[in-house]
Design an enzyme around this catalytic site. Structure first.
Site, PDB file in Angstrom:
ATOM      1  CG  ASP A  13     -26.450  25.755  21.577  1.00  0.00           C
ATOM      2  OD1 ASP A  13     -26.196  26.895  21.993  1.00  0.00           O
ATOM      3  OD2 ASP A  13     -26.011  25.307  20.503  1.00  0.00           O
ATOM      4  CE  LYS A  16     -24.024  27.190  28.064  1.00  0.00           C
ATOM      5  NZ  LYS A  16     -24.435  26.286  26.981  1.00  0.00           N
ATOM      6  N   GLY A  17     -28.875  29.667  29.590  1.00  0.00           N
ATOM      7  CA  GLY A  17     -29.451  31.008  29.781  1.00  0.00           C
ATOM      8  C   GLY A  17     -30.681  30.943  30.668  1.00  0.00           C
ATOM      9  N   GLY A  40     -24.739  31.874  22.625  1.00  0.00           N
ATOM     10  CA  GLY A  40     -26.063  32.443  22.402  1.00  0.00           C
ATOM     11  C   GLY A  40     -26.966  31.856  23.474  1.00  0.00           C
ATOM     12  CG  HIS A  41     -26.095  31.871  27.075  1.00  0.00           C
ATOM     13  ND1 HIS A  41     -25.295  32.036  28.166  1.00  0.00           N
ATOM     14  CD2 HIS A  41     -25.442  30.998  26.273  1.00  0.00           C
ATOM     15  CE1 HIS A  41     -24.203  31.306  28.027  1.00  0.00           C
ATOM     16  NE2 HIS A  41     -24.263  30.667  26.883  1.00  0.00           N
ATOM     17  CD  GLN A 248     -18.404  29.095  24.318  1.00  0.00           C
ATOM     18  OE1 GLN A 248     -17.627  29.459  25.168  1.00  0.00           O
ATOM     19  NE2 GLN A 248     -19.222  29.932  23.714  1.00  0.00           N
ATOM     20  CE  LYS A 355     -34.615  22.835  23.569  1.00  0.00           C
ATOM     21  NZ  LYS A 355     -34.004  23.124  22.312  1.00  0.00           N
TER      22      LYS A 355
HETATM   23  P1  GDP Z   1     -27.694  27.941  25.995  1.00  0.00           P
HETATM   24  O1  GDP Z   1     -26.697  28.337  24.984  1.00  0.00           O
HETATM   25  O2  GDP Z   1     -27.251  26.786  26.829  1.00  0.00           O
HETATM   26  O3  GDP Z   1     -28.181  29.082  26.855  1.00  0.00           O
HETATM   27  O4  GDP Z   1     -28.975  27.415  25.172  1.00  0.00           O
HETATM   28  P2  GDP Z   1     -29.633  28.114  23.869  1.00  0.00           P
HETATM   29  O5  GDP Z   1     -30.385  29.300  24.306  1.00  0.00           O
HETATM   30  O6  GDP Z   1     -28.611  28.293  22.804  1.00  0.00           O
HETATM   31  O7  GDP Z   1     -30.566  26.953  23.360  1.00  0.00           O
HETATM   32  C1  GDP Z   1     -31.554  26.395  24.158  1.00  0.00           C
HETATM   33  C2  GDP Z   1     -32.901  26.535  23.424  1.00  0.00           C
HETATM   34  O8  GDP Z   1     -33.850  25.695  24.031  1.00  0.00           O
HETATM   35  C3  GDP Z   1     -33.484  27.929  23.502  1.00  0.00           C
HETATM   36  O9  GDP Z   1     -34.193  28.189  22.333  1.00  0.00           O
HETATM   37  C4  GDP Z   1     -34.409  27.853  24.711  1.00  0.00           C
HETATM   38  O10 GDP Z   1     -35.470  28.804  24.651  1.00  0.00           O
HETATM   39  C5  GDP Z   1     -34.932  26.445  24.577  1.00  0.00           C
HETATM   40  N1  GDP Z   1     -35.262  25.787  25.847  1.00  0.00           N
HETATM   41  C6  GDP Z   1     -34.661  25.881  27.046  1.00  0.00           C
HETATM   42  N2  GDP Z   1     -35.220  25.016  27.932  1.00  0.00           N
HETATM   43  C7  GDP Z   1     -36.187  24.361  27.269  1.00  0.00           C
HETATM   44  C8  GDP Z   1     -37.097  23.306  27.637  1.00  0.00           C
HETATM   45  O11 GDP Z   1     -37.112  22.800  28.752  1.00  0.00           O
HETATM   46  N3  GDP Z   1     -37.938  22.876  26.641  1.00  0.00           N
HETATM   47  C9  GDP Z   1     -37.946  23.399  25.383  1.00  0.00           C
HETATM   48  N4  GDP Z   1     -38.794  22.905  24.489  1.00  0.00           N
HETATM   49  N5  GDP Z   1     -37.105  24.374  25.025  1.00  0.00           N
HETATM   50  C10 GDP Z   1     -36.227  24.842  25.940  1.00  0.00           C
HETATM   51  P1  IMO Z   2     -23.450  28.335  24.000  1.00  0.00           P
HETATM   52  O1  IMO Z   2     -22.848  29.138  25.132  1.00  0.00           O
HETATM   53  C1  IMO Z   2     -22.818  25.374  20.902  1.00  0.00           C
HETATM   54  C2  IMO Z   2     -18.909  25.398  18.922  1.00  0.00           C
HETATM   55  C3  IMO Z   2     -18.873  25.751  17.447  1.00  0.00           C
HETATM   56  C4  IMO Z   2     -17.684  24.907  17.003  1.00  0.00           C
HETATM   57  C5  IMO Z   2     -16.736  24.998  18.193  1.00  0.00           C
HETATM   58  C6  IMO Z   2     -15.644  26.048  18.035  1.00  0.00           C
HETATM   59  O2  IMO Z   2     -24.577  29.020  23.333  1.00  0.00           O
HETATM   60  O3  IMO Z   2     -23.769  26.948  24.456  1.00  0.00           O
HETATM   61  P2  IMO Z   2     -15.663  28.697  18.209  1.00  0.00           P
HETATM   62  O4  IMO Z   2     -16.416  29.730  17.437  1.00  0.00           O
HETATM   63  O5  IMO Z   2     -15.923  28.721  19.671  1.00  0.00           O
HETATM   64  O6  IMO Z   2     -14.193  28.712  17.891  1.00  0.00           O
HETATM   65  O7  IMO Z   2     -16.218  27.284  17.645  1.00  0.00           O
HETATM   66  O8  IMO Z   2     -17.540  25.316  19.305  1.00  0.00           O
HETATM   67  N1  IMO Z   2     -19.549  26.386  19.798  1.00  0.00           N
HETATM   68  C7  IMO Z   2     -20.768  26.225  20.345  1.00  0.00           C
HETATM   69  N2  IMO Z   2     -21.676  25.243  20.185  1.00  0.00           N
HETATM   70  N3  IMO Z   2     -23.048  26.371  21.752  1.00  0.00           N
HETATM   71  C8  IMO Z   2     -22.147  27.346  21.948  1.00  0.00           C
HETATM   72  O9  IMO Z   2     -22.280  28.293  22.895  1.00  0.00           O
HETATM   73  C9  IMO Z   2     -20.944  27.324  21.199  1.00  0.00           C
HETATM   74  N4  IMO Z   2     -19.864  28.120  21.106  1.00  0.00           N
HETATM   75  C10 IMO Z   2     -19.016  27.529  20.263  1.00  0.00           C
HETATM   76  O10 IMO Z   2     -20.067  25.395  16.797  1.00  0.00           O
HETATM   77  O11 IMO Z   2     -18.082  23.558  16.884  1.00  0.00           O
HETATM   78 MG    MG Z   3     -26.547  28.657  22.920  1.00  0.00          MG
END
Ligand code: GDP
Ligand code: IMO
Ligand code: MG
Length: 456
Positions: A13, A16-17, A40-41, A248, A355
């Site tokens: 999280d 990356k998205g 979840g990206h 991940q 962030k």
């Molecule tokens: P990913 O799994 O690596 O793609 O990241 P996620 O989408 O799960 O979580 C990142 C969250 O941070 C999302 O809600 C993005 O919209 C938000 N985000 C990404 N870059 C920034 C940033 O530079 N600042 C802030 N405040 N939010 C960000």
């Molecule tokens: P993105 O791509 C954050 C974590 C789960 C758990 C562990 C194993 O959005 O960054 P699993 O369901 O893969 O067997 O769970 O990995 N986990 C993540 N944490 N971001 C993710 O994906 C994750 N995908 C799995 O919370 O600790």
């Molecule tokens: Mg994510």
């Protein structure tokens, strides 16, 4: 020829998205190479939010090839839901290609994931309960069902039968434990402690119904099914750039992360070759994505975790709630011992720090620069031993914080001196240049350091 891998440098999280969406401007194809809908990206474009679990984060460009590689585990129901959702929003998915060799997450994988977690009780990993671990286990056992199997109902039925058979025992045991599971679900209010796990026979596990249902998914997905490795070669051999989108993150890597509190795939850059079907020399750059602080969802060691006002600040200002499960993310200071490990493991060529805006309003910033073990030993490098890591106490470097709102900053010179000093400290410590900084969720809320690159 240019293959660029984008990996999570922490526990997921990191944003990356958003980074993939930005870098995709310079690429012709984007490939997911591992993981499944545990990911979840998020992309925010013109105030509109998109959350992708399986579809590559390049899909918003109508002219780029988006591929789900062989290394991904794919739940067809989730994928079709995503495709339908995008179509409803007017997004064309004609450029989506799915590897015929990707493995399918079946209903029994989801049930076994949940049941396994419930059984572990306090020792649970905190998985996303999407069936990821059981699906990769079947792949290794050679009991997996692949996307190509969806296209032949006879083969599909035979394979489901073979895969189901050895699980009957485990699923029967679960039904015997029915009352216990129900009780636990009630006591802990545990999400996903689905009581129907224990119902026998479970209609979701009926061989004929399952075969029919999945053959139906096959019909719908057929136009997208392809030899994605060959498509990658075509792009690379014609001097076009392919982005390999990691899901991940490094510290969740099955081999190199904080085992057993990890996912069941290899999210590190090296795995892009296996999960997409290209060679190591096809990769010319590796971008790591890290937050300006750290978060983790699920259980497992997290040395810099904060259980105080500052942690609350990060949670609230950063909206740190899981994109996939909605769970609160654990928050803490940036961990440069772990980040330097991730830099080396992935042999990163550039870092994107997201962030940074979230840190404004914190008086003094801290960055972990070493750990101290319970016995007092100092660790400058990430310890491989689980017991040491679990009891590691971080030692911090303190840096002055900043108050200004960063969300309108668009160049390095717009940043307060303290924010620049913080970024310099991180880059110097881990030995990789920071090329991109996020100051808000929006696609435009970034600043490029040294200018937007023409070649990644
Ligand atoms: P990913 O799994 O690596 O793609 O990241 P996620 O989408 O799960 O979580 C990142 C969250 O941070 C999302 O809600 C993005 O919209 C938000 N985000 C990404 N870059 C920034 C940033 O530079 N600042 C802030 N405040 N939010 C960000
Ligand atoms: P993105 O791509 C954050 C974590 C789960 C758990 C562990 C194993 O959005 O960054 P699993 O369901 O893969 O067997 O769970 O990995 N986990 C993540 N944490 N971001 C993710 O994906 C994750 N995908 C799995 O919370 O600790
Ligand atoms: Mg994510």
């Amino acid at each position: 020829m240019s293959g660029v891998v984008i990996v999570g440098a922490q526990w997921g999280d990191e944003g990356k998205g958003k980074v993939v969406d930005l870098l995709a401007e310079h690429a012709s194809a984007i490939v997911r190479f591992q993981g499944g809908n545990n990911a979840g990206h998020t992309i925010v474009r013109d105030g509109e939010e998109f959350k992708f679990h399986l579809i590559p984060s390049g899909i918003l460009y109508p002219d780029k090839l988006c591929m789900i590689g062989n290394g991904v585990v794919l739940d067809p129901r989730i994928l079709l839901g995503e495709i339908d959702g995008l179509k409803r929003r007017g997004i064309d998915v004609g450029n989506l290609r799915i590897s015929a060799n990707a493995h399918l997450i079946m209903p029994y994988h989801v049930l076994l994931d949940t049941a396994g977690e419930v059984k572990l009780g306090k020792l649970s990993i905190g998985t996303t309960r999407r069936g990821i671990g059981p699906c990769y286990a079947d792949k290794a056992l050679r009991l997996g069902i692949r996307v190509q199997d969806l296209l032949d109902e006879k083969i599909l039925r035979k394979k489901i039968m073979a895969a189901l058979e050895p699980k009957q025992q485990a699923l029967r045991e679960l039904s015997v434990q029915r009352r216990k599971l129900r009780k636990e679900a009630g006591e802990g209010g545990r999400e996903g402690a689905d009581p129907s796990v224990a119902e026998a026979p479970d209609p979701r596990l009926d061989l004929h119904a399952m075969t029919e249902e999945f053959a139906g998914y096959g019909h719908r997905l057929e136009p997208h099914i392809a030899d994605t490795a060959r498509l990658c070669w075509e792009e690379l051999d014609n001097d076009r750039t392919v982005l390999f989108e990691g899901a991940q993150a490094t510290l969740l890597d099955l081999d190199h992360g904080t085992y057993p509190f990890v996912t069941s795939s290899n999210p590190i850059a090296g795995a892009a070759t296996v999960g997409a079907g290209v060679g190591p020399t096809d990769i010319s750059a590796v971008w790591g994505v890290a937050k300006a602080y750290a978060t983790r969802v699920g259980a497992g060691p997290f040395p810099t975790e904060l259980d105080d006002e500052v942690g609350r600040h990060m949670l609230e200002r950063g909206h740190e709630y899981g994109t996939t499960t909605g769970r609160e993310r654990r928050c803490g200071w940036i961990d440069l011992v772990a980040l330097r490990y991730a830099v080396r493991l992935n042999r990163m060529s550039a870092l994107a720090i997201t962030k940074l805006d979230v840190l404004s309003g914190i008086d003094t910033l801290r960055a972990a620069v070493r750990y101290r073990s319970r016995e007092g030993a100092i660790f400058d490098t990430f310890p491989y031993h689980q017991s040491i890591l679990h009891s590691a106490v971080p030692e911090y470097e303190e840096l002055p914080g900043f108050d200004a709102d960063l969300t309108e900053c668009r160049s390095e010179t717009d940043l307060p001196a303290q924010a620049r000093a913080y970024l310099d400290f991180v880059a110097d410590f881990v030995g990789v240049p920071i090329r991109l900084v996020g100051v808000g969720p929006g696609r435009d809320q970034v600043l490029w350091i040294g200018g937007e690159p023409e070649v990644l």
